[in-house]
Design a protein around this motif. Structure first.
Motif, PDB file in Angstrom:
ATOM      1  N   GLY A  80       0.773  -1.225   0.000  1.00 24.95           N
ATOM      2  CA  GLY A  80       0.000   0.000   0.000  1.00 24.95           C
ATOM      3  C   GLY A  80       0.804   1.275   0.000  1.00 24.95           C
ATOM      4  O   GLY A  80       0.266   2.354   0.293  1.00 24.95           O
ATOM      5  N   GLY A  81       2.099   1.182  -0.356  1.00 22.28           N
ATOM      6  CA  GLY A  81       2.925   2.382  -0.422  1.00 22.28           C
ATOM      7  C   GLY A  81       3.593   2.484  -1.777  1.00 22.28           C
ATOM      8  O   GLY A  81       2.930   2.417  -2.814  1.00 22.28           O
ATOM      9  N   ALA A  82       4.903   2.667  -1.766  1.00 22.69           N
ATOM     10  CA  ALA A  82       5.655   2.773  -3.010  1.00 22.69           C
ATOM     11  C   ALA A  82       5.563   1.485  -3.813  1.00 22.69           C
ATOM     12  O   ALA A  82       5.353   0.397  -3.263  1.00 22.69           O
ATOM     13  CB  ALA A  82       7.117   3.102  -2.702  1.00 22.69           C
ATOM     14  N   GLU A 261      19.988  11.617  -6.839  1.00 22.23           N
ATOM     15  CA  GLU A 261      18.576  11.574  -6.461  1.00 22.23           C
ATOM     16  C   GLU A 261      18.079  10.156  -6.199  1.00 22.23           C
ATOM     17  O   GLU A 261      16.973   9.966  -5.663  1.00 22.23           O
ATOM     18  CB  GLU A 261      17.705  12.226  -7.542  1.00 22.23           C
ATOM     19  CG  GLU A 261      17.633  11.474  -8.872  1.00 22.23           C
ATOM     20  CD  GLU A 261      18.745  11.806  -9.849  1.00 22.23           C
ATOM     21  OE1 GLU A 261      18.507  11.690 -11.077  1.00 22.23           O
ATOM     22  OE2 GLU A 261      19.840  12.185  -9.401  1.00 22.23           O
ATOM     23  N   VAL A 262      18.877   9.156  -6.573  1.00 24.81           N
ATOM     24  CA  VAL A 262      18.517   7.751  -6.305  1.00 24.81           C
ATOM     25  C   VAL A 262      19.191   7.315  -5.014  1.00 24.81           C
ATOM     26  O   VAL A 262      20.417   7.335  -4.899  1.00 24.81           O
ATOM     27  CB  VAL A 262      18.951   6.839  -7.464  1.00 24.81           C
ATOM     28  CG1 VAL A 262      18.618   5.380  -7.151  1.00 24.81           C
ATOM     29  CG2 VAL A 262      18.296   7.272  -8.771  1.00 24.81           C
ATOM     30  N   THR A 263      18.401   6.910  -4.027  1.00 19.95           N
ATOM     31  CA  THR A 263      18.950   6.446  -2.752  1.00 19.95           C
ATOM     32  C   THR A 263      19.300   4.969  -2.859  1.00 19.95           C
ATOM     33  O   THR A 263      18.465   4.158  -3.278  1.00 19.95           O
ATOM     34  CB  THR A 263      17.942   6.652  -1.606  1.00 19.95           C
ATOM     35  OG1 THR A 263      17.564   8.025  -1.547  1.00 19.95           O
ATOM     36  CG2 THR A 263      18.543   6.241  -0.270  1.00 19.95           C
ATOM     37  N   LEU A 264      20.513   4.633  -2.488  1.00 20.01           N
ATOM     38  CA  LEU A 264      20.981   3.251  -2.521  1.00 20.01           C
ATOM     39  C   LEU A 264      20.860   2.653  -1.124  1.00 20.01           C
ATOM     40  O   LEU A 264      21.375   3.221  -0.148  1.00 20.01           O
ATOM     41  CB  LEU A 264      22.438   3.194  -2.994  1.00 20.01           C
ATOM     42  CG  LEU A 264      22.758   3.892  -4.325  1.00 20.01           C
ATOM     43  CD1 LEU A 264      24.246   3.762  -4.645  1.00 20.01           C
ATOM     44  CD2 LEU A 264      21.914   3.317  -5.451  1.00 20.01           C
ATOM     45  N   HIS A 265      20.198   1.494  -1.039  1.00 17.17           N
ATOM     46  CA  HIS A 265      19.943   0.849   0.249  1.00 17.17           C
ATOM     47  C   HIS A 265      20.676  -0.488   0.320  1.00 17.17           C
ATOM     48  O   HIS A 265      20.631  -1.279  -0.631  1.00 17.17           O
ATOM     49  CB  HIS A 265      18.453   0.602   0.441  1.00 17.17           C
ATOM     50  CG  HIS A 265      17.621   1.855   0.426  1.00 17.17           C
ATOM     51  ND1 HIS A 265      17.182   2.465   1.573  1.00 17.17           N
ATOM     52  CD2 HIS A 265      17.147   2.600  -0.612  1.00 17.17           C
ATOM     53  CE1 HIS A 265      16.468   3.542   1.256  1.00 17.17           C
ATOM     54  NE2 HIS A 265      16.434   3.636  -0.065  1.00 17.17           N
ATOM     55  N   LEU A 366      14.412  -8.015  -0.271  1.00 17.90           N
ATOM     56  CA  LEU A 366      12.972  -7.843  -0.444  1.00 17.90           C
ATOM     57  C   LEU A 366      12.302  -7.416   0.857  1.00 17.90           C
ATOM     58  O   LEU A 366      11.399  -6.564   0.857  1.00 17.90           O
ATOM     59  CB  LEU A 366      12.356  -9.140  -0.962  1.00 17.90           C
ATOM     60  CG  LEU A 366      12.639  -9.447  -2.434  1.00 17.90           C
ATOM     61  CD1 LEU A 366      12.384 -10.922  -2.730  1.00 17.90           C
ATOM     62  CD2 LEU A 366      11.788  -8.568  -3.337  1.00 17.90           C
ATOM     63  N   ALA A 367      12.732  -7.986   1.980  1.00 19.71           N
ATOM     64  CA  ALA A 367      12.169  -7.598   3.275  1.00 19.71           C
ATOM     65  C   ALA A 367      12.437  -6.128   3.564  1.00 19.71           C
ATOM     66  O   ALA A 367      11.549  -5.384   4.027  1.00 19.71           O
ATOM     67  CB  ALA A 367      12.762  -8.470   4.380  1.00 19.71           C
ATOM     68  N   SER A 368      13.663  -5.695   3.284  1.00 21.30           N
ATOM     69  CA  SER A 368      14.007  -4.287   3.489  1.00 21.30           C
ATOM     70  C   SER A 368      13.192  -3.392   2.564  1.00 21.30           C
ATOM     71  O   SER A 368      12.716  -2.318   2.977  1.00 21.30           O
ATOM     72  CB  SER A 368      15.505  -4.105   3.236  1.00 21.30           C
ATOM     73  OG  SER A 368      15.891  -2.770   3.441  1.00 21.30           O
ATOM     74  N   ALA A 369      13.002  -3.825   1.313  1.00 22.49           N
ATOM     75  CA  ALA A 369      12.229  -3.040   0.350  1.00 22.49           C
ATOM     76  C   ALA A 369      10.764  -2.927   0.764  1.00 22.49           C
ATOM     77  O   ALA A 369      10.145  -1.860   0.605  1.00 22.49           O
ATOM     78  CB  ALA A 369      12.342  -3.664  -1.033  1.00 22.49           C
ATOM     79  N   ILE A 370      10.198  -4.009   1.278  1.00 20.88           N
ATOM     80  CA  ILE A 370       8.796  -3.983   1.740  1.00 20.88           C
ATOM     81  C   ILE A 370       8.644  -2.991   2.890  1.00 20.88           C
ATOM     82  O   ILE A 370       7.705  -2.176   2.920  1.00 20.88           O
ATOM     83  CB  ILE A 370       8.357  -5.394   2.164  1.00 20.88           C
ATOM     84  CG1 ILE A 370       8.226  -6.294   0.926  1.00 20.88           C
ATOM     85  CG2 ILE A 370       7.051  -5.347   2.945  1.00 20.88           C
ATOM     86  CD1 ILE A 370       8.061  -7.763   1.260  1.00 20.88           C
ATOM     87  N   ARG A 371       9.569  -3.050   3.825  1.00 16.58           N
ATOM     88  CA  ARG A 371       9.537  -2.132   4.969  1.00 16.58           C
ATOM     89  C   ARG A 371       9.659  -0.684   4.488  1.00 16.58           C
ATOM     90  O   ARG A 371       8.948   0.205   4.960  1.00 16.58           O
ATOM     91  CB  ARG A 371      10.667  -2.488   5.924  1.00 16.58           C
ATOM     92  CG  ARG A 371      10.615  -1.756   7.258  1.00 16.58           C
ATOM     93  CD  ARG A 371      11.896  -1.993   8.028  1.00 16.58           C
ATOM     94  NE  ARG A 371      12.145  -3.407   8.254  1.00 16.58           N
ATOM     95  CZ  ARG A 371      13.356  -3.929   8.414  1.00 16.58           C
ATOM     96  NH1 ARG A 371      14.430  -3.166   8.303  1.00 16.58           N
ATOM     97  NH2 ARG A 371      13.503  -5.209   8.642  1.00 16.58           N
ATOM     98  N   LEU A 372      10.563  -0.463   3.541  1.00 13.00           N
ATOM     99  CA  LEU A 372      10.760   0.880   2.996  1.00 13.00           C
ATOM    100  C   LEU A 372       9.522   1.354   2.246  1.00 13.00           C
ATOM    101  O   LEU A 372       9.042   2.482   2.457  1.00 13.00           O
ATOM    102  CB  LEU A 372      11.968   0.864   2.060  1.00 13.00           C
ATOM    103  CG  LEU A 372      12.215   2.122   1.213  1.00 13.00           C
ATOM    104  CD1 LEU A 372      12.608   3.294   2.114  1.00 13.00           C
ATOM    105  CD2 LEU A 372      13.301   1.850   0.170  1.00 13.00           C
ATOM    106  N   LEU A 383      13.376  -0.283  -6.591  1.00 12.00           N
ATOM    107  CA  LEU A 383      13.932  -1.349  -7.432  1.00 12.00           C
ATOM    108  C   LEU A 383      14.836  -2.228  -6.585  1.00 12.00           C
ATOM    109  O   LEU A 383      15.767  -1.737  -5.937  1.00 12.00           O
ATOM    110  CB  LEU A 383      14.719  -0.744  -8.599  1.00 12.00           C
ATOM    111  CG  LEU A 383      15.448  -1.740  -9.507  1.00 12.00           C
ATOM    112  CD1 LEU A 383      14.463  -2.677 -10.198  1.00 12.00           C
ATOM    113  CD2 LEU A 383      16.302  -1.001 -10.535  1.00 12.00           C
ATOM    114  N   VAL A 384      14.576  -3.537  -6.607  1.00 12.29           N
ATOM    115  CA  VAL A 384      15.304  -4.503  -5.782  1.00 12.29           C
ATOM    116  C   VAL A 384      16.055  -5.479  -6.681  1.00 12.29           C
ATOM    117  O   VAL A 384      15.520  -5.927  -7.706  1.00 12.29           O
ATOM    118  CB  VAL A 384      14.332  -5.316  -4.894  1.00 12.29           C
ATOM    119  CG1 VAL A 384      15.093  -6.209  -3.919  1.00 12.29           C
ATOM    120  CG2 VAL A 384      13.377  -4.400  -4.151  1.00 12.29           C
ATOM    121  N   ASN A 385      17.276  -5.812  -6.297  1.00 12.82           N
ATOM    122  CA  ASN A 385      17.981  -6.870  -7.018  1.00 12.82           C
ATOM    123  C   ASN A 385      17.548  -8.216  -6.442  1.00 12.82           C
ATOM    124  O   ASN A 385      17.933  -8.584  -5.337  1.00 12.82           O
ATOM    125  CB  ASN A 385      19.497  -6.712  -6.899  1.00 12.82           C
ATOM    126  CG  ASN A 385      20.230  -7.535  -7.954  1.00 12.82           C
ATOM    127  OD1 ASN A 385      19.618  -8.191  -8.785  1.00 12.82           O
ATOM    128  ND2 ASN A 385      21.549  -7.492  -7.918  1.00 12.82           N
TER     129      ASN A 385
END
Length: 413
Positions: A80-82, A261-265, A366-372, A383-385
Protein backbone atom coordinates in the motif's frame (compact mmCIF):
# COMPACT_ATOMS: atom_id res chain seq x y z
CA UNK A 1 29.96 -5.36 -21.51
CA UNK A 2 32.62 -5.98 -18.85
CA UNK A 3 33.52 -2.33 -18.32
CA UNK A 4 31.22 0.29 -16.82
CA UNK A 5 32.30 3.74 -17.97
CA UNK A 6 30.37 5.79 -15.37
CA UNK A 7 32.10 8.70 -13.63
CA UNK A 8 32.29 6.75 -10.37
CA UNK A 9 33.93 3.67 -11.83
CA UNK A 10 36.30 5.87 -13.79
CA UNK A 11 37.61 7.25 -10.48
CA UNK A 12 37.80 4.04 -8.45
CA UNK A 13 39.96 2.20 -7.72
CA UNK A 14 43.08 4.36 -7.86
CA UNK A 15 46.36 3.12 -9.32
CA UNK A 16 47.15 1.24 -6.10
CA UNK A 17 43.79 -0.51 -5.96
CA UNK A 18 42.27 1.70 -3.26
CA UNK A 19 38.72 2.96 -2.88
CA UNK A 20 39.37 5.89 -0.59
CA UNK A 21 40.68 4.40 2.66
CA UNK A 22 39.91 0.82 1.65
CA UNK A 23 41.33 -1.79 -0.70
CA UNK A 24 44.92 -2.32 -1.76
CA UNK A 25 46.85 -5.55 -1.95
CA UNK A 26 47.62 -7.23 1.35
CA UNK A 27 48.33 -10.76 0.16
CA UNK A 28 51.62 -12.57 0.73
CA UNK A 29 54.48 -11.27 -1.44
CA UNK A 30 54.90 -14.53 -3.43
CA UNK A 31 51.50 -13.91 -5.03
CA UNK A 32 52.49 -10.45 -6.22
CA UNK A 33 53.54 -11.53 -9.73
CA UNK A 34 50.31 -13.52 -10.21
CA UNK A 35 48.17 -10.53 -9.22
CA UNK A 36 50.20 -8.22 -11.44
CA UNK A 37 49.73 -10.64 -14.35
CA UNK A 38 45.98 -10.69 -13.75
CA UNK A 39 45.74 -6.90 -13.46
CA UNK A 40 47.78 -6.34 -16.61
CA UNK A 41 45.83 -8.90 -18.64
CA UNK A 42 42.48 -7.58 -17.49
CA UNK A 43 43.44 -3.99 -18.24
CA UNK A 44 44.35 -5.03 -21.78
CA UNK A 45 41.15 -7.00 -22.32
CA UNK A 46 38.48 -4.96 -20.53
CA UNK A 47 38.03 -2.54 -23.47
CA UNK A 48 38.84 -5.01 -26.24
CA UNK A 49 35.93 -5.24 -28.71
CA UNK A 50 36.71 -8.91 -29.36
CA UNK A 51 36.68 -9.75 -25.64
CA UNK A 52 33.46 -7.84 -25.08
CA UNK A 53 31.82 -9.48 -28.07
CA UNK A 54 32.74 -12.97 -26.86
CA UNK A 55 31.53 -12.18 -23.34
CA UNK A 56 28.23 -10.78 -24.62
CA UNK A 57 27.74 -13.83 -26.84
CA UNK A 58 28.19 -16.22 -23.91
CA UNK A 59 25.90 -14.11 -21.75
CA UNK A 60 23.12 -14.32 -24.29
CA UNK A 61 23.51 -18.00 -25.12
CA UNK A 62 24.62 -19.64 -21.86
CA UNK A 63 23.18 -17.24 -19.29
CA UNK A 64 20.01 -16.09 -21.02
CA UNK A 65 20.66 -12.35 -20.66
CA UNK A 66 19.19 -9.82 -20.56
CA UNK A 67 17.15 -10.55 -17.43
CA UNK A 68 13.95 -8.48 -17.09
CA UNK A 69 12.80 -5.84 -14.62
CA UNK A 70 9.43 -6.94 -13.25
CA UNK A 71 6.76 -5.02 -11.32
CA UNK A 72 5.55 -6.88 -8.21
CA UNK A 73 2.01 -5.59 -8.51
CA UNK A 74 0.38 -7.94 -6.00
CA UNK A 75 2.96 -7.27 -3.31
CA UNK A 76 2.87 -3.53 -3.99
CA UNK A 77 -0.92 -3.54 -3.59
CA UNK A 78 -0.59 -5.45 -0.30
CA UNK A 79 1.99 -3.04 1.07
CA UNK A 80 0.00 0.00 0.00
CA UNK A 81 2.93 2.38 -0.42
CA UNK A 82 5.66 2.77 -3.01
CA UNK A 83 5.68 0.44 -6.01
CA UNK A 84 8.16 -2.46 -5.83
CA UNK A 85 10.08 -3.69 -8.88
CA UNK A 86 12.68 -6.44 -9.09
CA UNK A 87 15.63 -7.06 -11.40
CA UNK A 88 15.21 -10.78 -12.12
CA UNK A 89 18.78 -12.06 -11.73
CA UNK A 90 17.20 -15.29 -10.45
CA UNK A 91 16.37 -16.05 -14.11
CA UNK A 92 20.03 -16.41 -15.05
CA UNK A 93 21.21 -19.90 -15.96
CA UNK A 94 22.28 -21.59 -12.68
CA UNK A 95 19.88 -19.34 -10.77
CA UNK A 96 21.74 -16.24 -9.61
CA UNK A 97 23.80 -13.18 -10.52
CA UNK A 98 27.03 -15.07 -9.76
CA UNK A 99 27.35 -16.38 -13.31
CA UNK A 100 27.90 -12.79 -14.53
CA UNK A 101 31.44 -12.74 -13.21
CA UNK A 102 32.01 -16.50 -13.49
CA UNK A 103 31.84 -16.47 -17.28
CA UNK A 104 34.10 -13.42 -17.21
CA UNK A 105 36.72 -15.18 -15.09
CA UNK A 106 36.50 -18.29 -17.28
CA UNK A 107 37.11 -16.21 -20.38
CA UNK A 108 40.01 -14.43 -18.64
CA UNK A 109 41.53 -17.76 -17.60
CA UNK A 110 41.43 -19.06 -21.14
CA UNK A 111 43.06 -15.86 -22.46
CA UNK A 112 45.79 -16.21 -19.79
CA UNK A 113 46.46 -19.86 -20.58
CA UNK A 114 45.27 -21.06 -17.15
CA UNK A 115 43.83 -24.58 -16.90
CA UNK A 116 41.93 -24.41 -13.61
CA UNK A 117 39.41 -22.14 -11.89
CA UNK A 118 39.44 -22.10 -8.08
CA UNK A 119 36.77 -20.51 -5.89
CA UNK A 120 34.85 -20.55 -2.64
CA UNK A 121 31.08 -20.77 -2.26
CA UNK A 122 28.57 -20.40 0.56
CA UNK A 123 25.04 -20.89 -0.73
CA UNK A 124 26.43 -22.91 -3.62
CA UNK A 125 25.23 -20.51 -6.33
CA UNK A 126 28.72 -19.26 -7.08
CA UNK A 127 30.06 -22.80 -7.16
CA UNK A 128 27.40 -24.00 -9.60
CA UNK A 129 27.87 -20.94 -11.80
CA UNK A 130 31.64 -21.38 -11.89
CA UNK A 131 31.34 -25.10 -12.65
CA UNK A 132 29.01 -24.28 -15.54
CA UNK A 133 31.35 -21.60 -16.90
CA UNK A 134 34.35 -23.90 -16.55
CA UNK A 135 32.56 -26.63 -18.48
CA UNK A 136 31.65 -24.15 -21.22
CA UNK A 137 35.29 -23.09 -21.66
CA UNK A 138 36.87 -26.52 -21.15
CA UNK A 139 38.55 -25.73 -17.81
CA UNK A 140 39.03 -27.69 -14.61
CA UNK A 141 37.13 -26.37 -11.60
CA UNK A 142 37.78 -26.63 -7.85
CA UNK A 143 35.19 -25.29 -5.41
CA UNK A 144 35.73 -24.95 -1.65
CA UNK A 145 32.67 -24.93 0.61
CA UNK A 146 32.23 -24.98 4.39
CA UNK A 147 31.17 -28.32 5.81
CA UNK A 148 27.97 -26.83 7.27
CA UNK A 149 26.99 -25.38 3.91
CA UNK A 150 28.01 -28.62 2.18
CA UNK A 151 25.15 -30.32 4.03
CA UNK A 152 22.74 -27.36 3.93
CA UNK A 153 22.87 -26.83 0.14
CA UNK A 154 23.60 -30.42 -0.87
CA UNK A 155 21.51 -30.09 -4.04
CA UNK A 156 23.92 -27.42 -5.29
CA UNK A 157 26.88 -29.61 -4.33
CA UNK A 158 25.41 -32.33 -6.55
CA UNK A 159 25.04 -29.83 -9.41
CA UNK A 160 28.67 -28.76 -9.08
CA UNK A 161 29.78 -32.37 -9.30
CA UNK A 162 27.47 -33.07 -12.22
CA UNK A 163 29.06 -30.15 -14.07
CA UNK A 164 32.51 -31.61 -13.47
CA UNK A 165 33.78 -29.60 -10.48
CA UNK A 166 35.90 -31.00 -7.67
CA UNK A 167 34.15 -29.99 -4.44
CA UNK A 168 36.31 -29.52 -1.33
CA UNK A 169 34.45 -29.48 2.04
CA UNK A 170 36.16 -27.32 4.67
CA UNK A 171 35.70 -28.35 8.31
CA UNK A 172 37.81 -25.74 10.13
CA UNK A 173 36.50 -22.89 12.28
CA UNK A 174 32.80 -22.24 11.77
CA UNK A 175 32.92 -24.33 8.57
CA UNK A 176 31.11 -21.62 6.58
CA UNK A 177 31.95 -19.02 3.92
CA UNK A 178 34.91 -17.37 5.64
CA UNK A 179 36.66 -20.72 6.09
CA UNK A 180 35.84 -21.72 2.50
CA UNK A 181 37.47 -18.47 1.37
CA UNK A 182 40.56 -19.19 3.50
CA UNK A 183 40.85 -22.64 1.94
CA UNK A 184 40.36 -21.39 -1.63
CA UNK A 185 42.98 -18.67 -1.14
CA UNK A 186 45.47 -21.26 0.11
CA UNK A 187 44.73 -23.48 -2.90
CA UNK A 188 45.31 -20.54 -5.25
CA UNK A 189 48.58 -19.74 -3.50
CA UNK A 190 49.75 -23.29 -4.22
CA UNK A 191 48.40 -23.51 -7.79
CA UNK A 192 48.60 -19.98 -9.20
CA UNK A 193 51.06 -20.98 -11.92
CA UNK A 194 48.31 -22.87 -13.76
CA UNK A 195 45.13 -21.67 -11.99
CA UNK A 196 43.05 -18.50 -11.66
CA UNK A 197 41.15 -17.61 -8.50
CA UNK A 198 37.60 -16.75 -9.57
CA UNK A 199 36.73 -14.96 -6.35
CA UNK A 200 33.06 -15.12 -5.38
CA UNK A 201 32.38 -11.48 -4.57
CA UNK A 202 33.79 -7.95 -4.83
CA UNK A 203 36.32 -8.70 -2.10
CA UNK A 204 40.00 -9.54 -1.84
CA UNK A 205 43.12 -7.74 -3.04
CA UNK A 206 43.34 -5.59 -6.14
CA UNK A 207 42.37 -6.26 -8.93
CA UNK A 208 39.65 -8.72 -7.78
CA UNK A 209 37.09 -6.18 -6.44
CA UNK A 210 37.36 -4.13 -9.64
CA UNK A 211 37.04 -7.16 -11.92
CA UNK A 212 33.96 -8.52 -10.13
CA UNK A 213 32.31 -5.09 -10.07
CA UNK A 214 32.95 -4.58 -13.78
CA UNK A 215 31.58 -7.98 -14.75
CA UNK A 216 28.53 -7.47 -12.51
CA UNK A 217 27.87 -3.96 -13.86
CA UNK A 218 25.79 -5.54 -16.62
CA UNK A 219 23.01 -5.79 -14.00
CA UNK A 220 22.89 -2.05 -13.38
CA UNK A 221 23.35 -1.10 -17.03
CA UNK A 222 20.44 -3.29 -18.08
CA UNK A 223 18.27 -2.27 -15.13
CA UNK A 224 18.72 1.44 -15.78
CA UNK A 225 17.72 1.18 -19.45
CA UNK A 226 14.82 -1.17 -18.67
CA UNK A 227 13.47 1.01 -15.87
CA UNK A 228 13.59 4.14 -18.01
CA UNK A 229 11.68 2.30 -20.73
CA UNK A 230 9.04 0.98 -18.29
CA UNK A 231 8.42 4.34 -16.61
CA UNK A 232 8.73 6.59 -19.65
CA UNK A 233 11.99 8.15 -18.52
CA UNK A 234 11.85 8.11 -14.72
CA UNK A 235 14.57 6.57 -12.53
CA UNK A 236 13.75 4.57 -9.41
CA UNK A 237 13.65 6.59 -6.20
CA UNK A 238 15.26 3.76 -4.26
CA UNK A 239 17.56 0.87 -5.22
CA UNK A 240 17.87 -2.04 -2.74
CA UNK A 241 20.25 -5.00 -2.56
CA UNK A 242 21.36 -7.48 0.07
CA UNK A 243 24.99 -7.08 1.12
CA UNK A 244 27.77 -9.39 2.23
CA UNK A 245 30.81 -9.09 -0.04
CA UNK A 246 28.89 -6.80 -2.38
CA UNK A 247 28.85 -8.36 -5.86
CA UNK A 248 25.11 -8.22 -6.46
CA UNK A 249 24.79 -4.84 -4.75
CA UNK A 250 27.56 -3.20 -6.76
CA UNK A 251 26.17 -4.81 -9.89
CA UNK A 252 22.82 -3.05 -9.46
CA UNK A 253 24.20 0.13 -7.88
CA UNK A 254 26.56 0.62 -10.83
CA UNK A 255 23.69 1.84 -12.98
CA UNK A 256 22.77 4.58 -10.49
CA UNK A 257 25.93 5.62 -8.62
CA UNK A 258 26.13 8.88 -10.57
CA UNK A 259 22.49 9.78 -9.77
CA UNK A 260 22.38 11.49 -6.35
CA UNK A 261 18.58 11.57 -6.46
CA UNK A 262 18.52 7.75 -6.30
CA UNK A 263 18.95 6.45 -2.75
CA UNK A 264 20.98 3.25 -2.52
CA UNK A 265 19.94 0.85 0.25
CA UNK A 266 22.06 -1.99 1.68
CA UNK A 267 20.18 -4.77 3.49
CA UNK A 268 22.46 -6.65 5.89
CA UNK A 269 21.79 -9.93 7.75
CA UNK A 270 20.89 -9.35 11.40
CA UNK A 271 20.66 -13.09 11.93
CA UNK A 272 19.46 -13.87 15.45
CA UNK A 273 20.24 -10.54 17.07
CA UNK A 274 22.52 -7.53 17.45
CA UNK A 275 25.19 -9.11 19.65
CA UNK A 276 28.52 -9.99 18.08
CA UNK A 277 28.35 -13.57 16.80
CA UNK A 278 24.58 -13.45 16.24
CA UNK A 279 24.66 -11.65 12.89
CA UNK A 280 26.76 -10.78 9.83
CA UNK A 281 25.89 -7.07 9.51
CA UNK A 282 29.38 -5.82 8.76
CA UNK A 283 28.68 -2.26 7.59
CA UNK A 284 26.36 -1.67 10.55
CA UNK A 285 28.55 -3.08 13.31
CA UNK A 286 32.04 -3.57 11.82
CA UNK A 287 35.28 -1.60 12.17
CA UNK A 288 38.21 -1.01 9.78
CA UNK A 289 40.45 -4.04 9.38
CA UNK A 290 42.09 -6.34 6.89
CA UNK A 291 40.50 -9.54 5.61
CA UNK A 292 41.36 -11.77 2.67
CA UNK A 293 43.97 -9.43 1.28
CA UNK A 294 42.22 -6.07 1.40
CA UNK A 295 41.70 -3.23 3.85
CA UNK A 296 37.98 -2.89 4.51
CA UNK A 297 35.37 -3.06 7.26
CA UNK A 298 35.34 -6.29 9.27
CA UNK A 299 33.38 -7.79 12.16
CA UNK A 300 36.15 -8.36 14.69
CA UNK A 301 36.72 -9.81 18.14
CA UNK A 302 40.08 -9.29 19.80
CA UNK A 303 41.57 -8.26 16.46
CA UNK A 304 40.48 -11.39 14.59
CA UNK A 305 37.45 -11.96 12.31
CA UNK A 306 34.43 -12.65 14.51
CA UNK A 307 32.03 -15.55 14.30
CA UNK A 308 28.97 -14.71 12.18
CA UNK A 309 25.44 -16.04 11.82
CA UNK A 310 22.88 -15.84 9.02
CA UNK A 311 20.21 -18.19 7.74
CA UNK A 312 21.44 -17.18 4.25
CA UNK A 313 24.73 -19.00 3.65
CA UNK A 314 25.81 -16.47 1.02
CA UNK A 315 25.60 -13.65 3.59
CA UNK A 316 27.45 -15.37 6.45
CA UNK A 317 30.71 -13.47 5.98
CA UNK A 318 32.48 -11.21 8.52
CA UNK A 319 33.63 -8.63 5.97
CA UNK A 320 32.55 -6.55 3.02
CA UNK A 321 34.25 -5.47 -0.19
CA UNK A 322 36.38 -2.30 -0.11
CA UNK A 323 34.18 -0.38 -2.53
CA UNK A 324 31.12 -1.10 -0.42
CA UNK A 325 33.04 0.11 2.65
CA UNK A 326 33.93 3.34 0.86
CA UNK A 327 30.33 3.98 -0.25
CA UNK A 328 29.08 3.45 3.30
CA UNK A 329 31.77 5.70 4.78
CA UNK A 330 30.87 8.41 2.26
CA UNK A 331 27.20 8.26 3.27
CA UNK A 332 26.09 7.07 -0.17
CA UNK A 333 24.35 4.01 1.32
CA UNK A 334 21.32 3.81 3.56
CA UNK A 335 21.93 0.82 5.84
CA UNK A 336 19.25 -1.57 7.04
CA UNK A 337 19.30 -4.91 8.84
CA UNK A 338 16.97 -7.88 8.40
CA UNK A 339 16.63 -10.76 10.85
CA UNK A 340 16.50 -14.45 9.94
CA UNK A 341 12.83 -14.59 10.89
CA UNK A 342 11.95 -11.59 8.72
CA UNK A 343 13.87 -13.05 5.77
CA UNK A 344 12.02 -16.36 6.07
CA UNK A 345 8.65 -14.61 6.36
CA UNK A 346 9.46 -12.65 3.20
CA UNK A 347 10.60 -15.80 1.40
CA UNK A 348 7.19 -17.37 2.09
CA UNK A 349 5.23 -14.19 1.39
CA UNK A 350 6.77 -13.50 -2.01
CA UNK A 351 6.32 -17.13 -3.06
CA UNK A 352 2.62 -17.04 -2.19
CA UNK A 353 1.94 -13.50 -3.41
CA UNK A 354 3.96 -13.31 -6.64
CA UNK A 355 4.70 -16.91 -7.61
CA UNK A 356 8.44 -16.21 -7.30
CA UNK A 357 10.70 -18.17 -4.95
CA UNK A 358 13.53 -15.82 -3.94
CA UNK A 359 16.81 -17.00 -2.47
CA UNK A 360 17.14 -16.40 1.26
CA UNK A 361 19.88 -13.90 0.41
CA UNK A 362 17.53 -11.97 -1.88
CA UNK A 363 14.75 -12.27 0.71
CA UNK A 364 16.77 -9.92 2.91
CA UNK A 365 16.67 -7.26 0.19
CA UNK A 366 12.97 -7.84 -0.44
CA UNK A 367 12.17 -7.60 3.28
CA UNK A 368 14.01 -4.29 3.49
CA UNK A 369 12.23 -3.04 0.35
CA UNK A 370 8.80 -3.98 1.74
CA UNK A 371 9.54 -2.13 4.97
CA UNK A 372 10.76 0.88 3.00
CA UNK A 373 7.84 0.89 0.54
CA UNK A 374 5.33 0.88 3.38
CA UNK A 375 6.67 4.26 4.53
CA UNK A 376 6.79 5.92 1.10
CA UNK A 377 4.01 7.38 -1.10
CA UNK A 378 2.56 5.34 -4.00
CA UNK A 379 4.19 7.67 -6.53
CA UNK A 380 7.66 6.46 -5.53
CA UNK A 381 9.35 3.38 -7.00
CA UNK A 382 11.67 0.88 -5.34
CA UNK A 383 13.93 -1.35 -7.43
CA UNK A 384 15.30 -4.50 -5.78
CA UNK A 385 17.98 -6.87 -7.02
CA UNK A 386 16.37 -10.31 -6.86
CA UNK A 387 19.86 -11.77 -6.95
CA UNK A 388 19.01 -15.46 -6.89
CA UNK A 389 16.24 -18.03 -6.84
CA UNK A 390 15.37 -20.04 -3.75
CA UNK A 391 15.14 -23.60 -5.05
CA UNK A 392 18.21 -24.39 -2.94
CA UNK A 393 16.46 -23.09 0.19
CA UNK A 394 12.99 -24.66 -0.08
CA UNK A 395 13.72 -27.88 1.76
CA UNK A 396 15.68 -26.11 4.50
CA UNK A 397 12.96 -23.49 5.06
CA UNK A 398 10.01 -25.86 5.05
CA UNK A 399 11.73 -28.37 7.34
CA UNK A 400 12.37 -25.70 9.98
CA UNK A 401 9.97 -22.85 9.34
CA UNK A 402 6.84 -24.30 7.73
CA UNK A 403 4.27 -21.67 8.66
CA UNK A 404 2.10 -22.14 5.59
CA UNK A 405 -0.68 -23.74 7.60
CA UNK A 406 -3.69 -25.56 6.24
CA UNK A 407 -5.57 -22.66 4.64
CA UNK A 408 -5.08 -23.91 1.07
CA UNK A 409 -6.35 -27.45 1.60
CA UNK A 410 -9.47 -28.14 -0.43
CA UNK A 411 -11.92 -30.72 0.95
CA UNK A 412 -12.42 -33.73 -1.31
CA UNK A 413 -15.48 -33.56 -3.53
Amino acid sequence: MPHDTSAHTGRYPDADGYYGDFGGNHWPAPLGPALEELATTYEQLRSSPDFRHELDTVRRGLQGRPTPVHHLENLSDQVGGAQIYVKREDLNHTGAHKINHCVGFALLARKMGKRTLIAETGAGQHGVALASAAARFGLDCEVHIGAIDFDKVNANVSLMRLLGARVVPVASGQSTLKEASDSALQAYTEQHAHALYAIGSAIGPHPFPMIVRDFQSVVGQEARAQFLAITGGALPDHVVACVAGGSNALGLYSGFLDDPEVTLHAAEPLGKGARLGQHAATLTFGTPGTLHGARSVVLQEHGAPAAVTSIASGLAYPGVGPEMAMLAQAGRLSLDTVSDDEAVATFLRVARTEGIIPALESSHALASAIRLAATRPPAERVLVNLSGRGDKDVGFVLARHDTLGQRDRVPPV
